[in-house]
Design a protein around this motif. Structure first.
Motif, PDB file in Angstrom:
ATOM      1  N   ASN A  60     -28.041  10.198  12.955  1.00 44.51           N
ATOM      2  CA  ASN A  60     -28.427   9.091  13.848  1.00 44.51           C
ATOM      3  C   ASN A  60     -27.570   7.868  13.569  1.00 44.51           C
ATOM      4  O   ASN A  60     -27.071   7.206  14.490  1.00 44.51           O
ATOM      5  N   TYR A 107     -35.752  12.864  24.206  1.00 39.78           N
ATOM      6  CA  TYR A 107     -35.746  14.078  23.389  1.00 39.78           C
ATOM      7  C   TYR A 107     -36.846  14.039  22.331  1.00 39.78           C
ATOM      8  O   TYR A 107     -37.649  14.979  22.206  1.00 39.78           O
ATOM      9  N   ASP A 143     -26.660  13.853  18.325  1.00 42.59           N
ATOM     10  CA  ASP A 143     -25.834  12.838  17.680  1.00 42.59           C
ATOM     11  C   ASP A 143     -24.363  13.253  17.704  1.00 42.59           C
ATOM     12  O   ASP A 143     -23.474  12.423  17.938  1.00 42.59           O
ATOM     13  N   ARG A 149     -36.778   6.448  16.097  1.00 44.56           N
ATOM     14  CA  ARG A 149     -35.442   7.063  16.092  1.00 44.56           C
ATOM     15  C   ARG A 149     -34.414   6.193  16.814  1.00 44.56           C
ATOM     16  O   ARG A 149     -33.289   6.016  16.334  1.00 44.56           O
ATOM     17  N   PRO A 204     -30.739  15.478  27.420  1.00 43.52           N
ATOM     18  CA  PRO A 204     -29.650  14.953  26.587  1.00 43.52           C
ATOM     19  C   PRO A 204     -28.345  15.735  26.666  1.00 43.52           C
ATOM     20  O   PRO A 204     -27.271  15.161  26.462  1.00 43.52           O
ATOM     21  N   ILE A 252     -31.749  17.102  16.743  1.00 37.41           N
ATOM     22  CA  ILE A 252     -31.385  15.689  16.885  1.00 37.41           C
ATOM     23  C   ILE A 252     -29.929  15.492  16.472  1.00 37.41           C
ATOM     24  O   ILE A 252     -29.173  14.746  17.112  1.00 37.41           O
ATOM     25  N   LEU A 255     -31.959   9.931  23.678  1.00 35.71           N
ATOM     26  CA  LEU A 255     -32.565  10.236  22.376  1.00 35.71           C
ATOM     27  C   LEU A 255     -34.064   9.975  22.423  1.00 35.71           C
ATOM     28  O   LEU A 255     -34.862  10.755  21.885  1.00 35.71           O
TER      29      LEU A 255
END
Length: 284
Positions: free
Chosen positions: A27, A172, A251, A143, A200, A247, A169
């Motif tokens: 992230n 998601y 990213d 997040r 995403p 995730i 994000l």
């Protein structure tokens, strides 16, 4: 692993859900890519450390808040099993938050303001998530605040690409958190969380370049695989662990669209490391 190790340091790693920590680092790297800063900048890794400490603190405090529930439903967790005391858990929470804020302060006072908001939101979520109907929104907010805090700390502007990445994000994380809250229900009918998690992959369309396609397809395939575990097999716990790891794939997509190939590589490595670590320490 012997019982002494599991009752000692392993209990703390389990309490902090250390297996998911690489996703917080990715992230940070995505925020760095959006800020157009090199990952060789010393500030990058200090921020990554800070946000990792915040995540660990949040996980510890989450179990501290859920102690009474875990005594009934998850007695094997570190706190109800007695492997870690509640007093130590609370002190650990305060210490991790404090050191993390100190790290951000060394980078930027502006970033510290955003990071303080992140800490506040983490604490709010932990205190009020079991009976809170909008807890998935709060979780998603934690997040995206890593993205926001990183960009602000590096004194960069917010482009429309950055806001789009932040929004995707948010979708998601909100999607899979809603599914996680549905774990104890007899049937999960809502399909909108799946749409939130599929969107995403479309971030690759931000650029006409074909370089993000492979990462985008990888993310899409991973999400579809995870969703199938939810709706076909009702394996919600394993699916959530996979979606948390995913995730880092988003990213990576953000990083490659921004043209930061090194950050993209590290984010993909974070995905693999998360999945590997989840074999020993559950991510949920």
């Amino acid at each position: 692993m012997n019982s002494n190790a599991k009752s000692g340091w392993f209990g703390y790693l389990e309490l902090m859900r250390i297996s998911n920590n690489p996703t917080v680092i990715s992230n940070t790297l995505a925020g760095v890519a959006l800020a157009d800063v090199s990952i060789g900048d010393w500030r990058v890794w200090l921020l990554a450390l800070a946000f990792s400490l915040f995540y660990s603190a949040g996980m510890v405090f989450n179990d501290w808040c859920d102690y009474a529930i875990d005594l009934r439903e998850r007695p094997d967790r570190p706190l109800p099993s007695g492997r870690v005391s509640r007093k130590v858990a609370l002190l650990l929470t305060i210490g991790l938050f404090g050191v993390g804020l100190g790290c951000v302060a060394l980078v930027s006072l502006q970033g510290l303001l955003w990071a303080s908001g992140l800490v506040g939101l983490i604490v709010l979520y932990d205190l009020w998530h079991k009976t809170n109907p909008i807890s998935p929104v709060l979780m998603a907010g934690t997040r995206i605040l890593v993205y926001l805090s990183t960009i602000a700390a590096l004194d960069a502007g917010f482009s429309w690409q950055a806001w789009l990445a932040i929004g995707l994000l948010f979708c998601y994380v909100m999607g899979f958190t809603f599914i996680a809250k549905s774990e104890l229900r007899p049937q999960l009918k809502a399909l909108w969380p799946s749409l939130c998690m599929l969107l995403p992959a479309g971030y690759a369309l931000v650029t006409p370049d074909f370089s993000p396609i492979i990462v985008s397809v990888g993310l899409l395939s991973w999400v579809l695989h995870s969703i199938s575990l939810v709706y076909r097999q009702r394996l919600i716990g394993p699916a959530i662990g996979r979606l948390i790891a995913g995730i880092s794939l988003f990213d990576a997509l953000v990083c490659i669209v921004a043209g930061n190939l090194w950050a993209c590589s590290f984010a993909i490595a974070a995905f693999g490391l998360t999945r590997l670590a989840q074999r020993s320490i559950q991510g949920t």
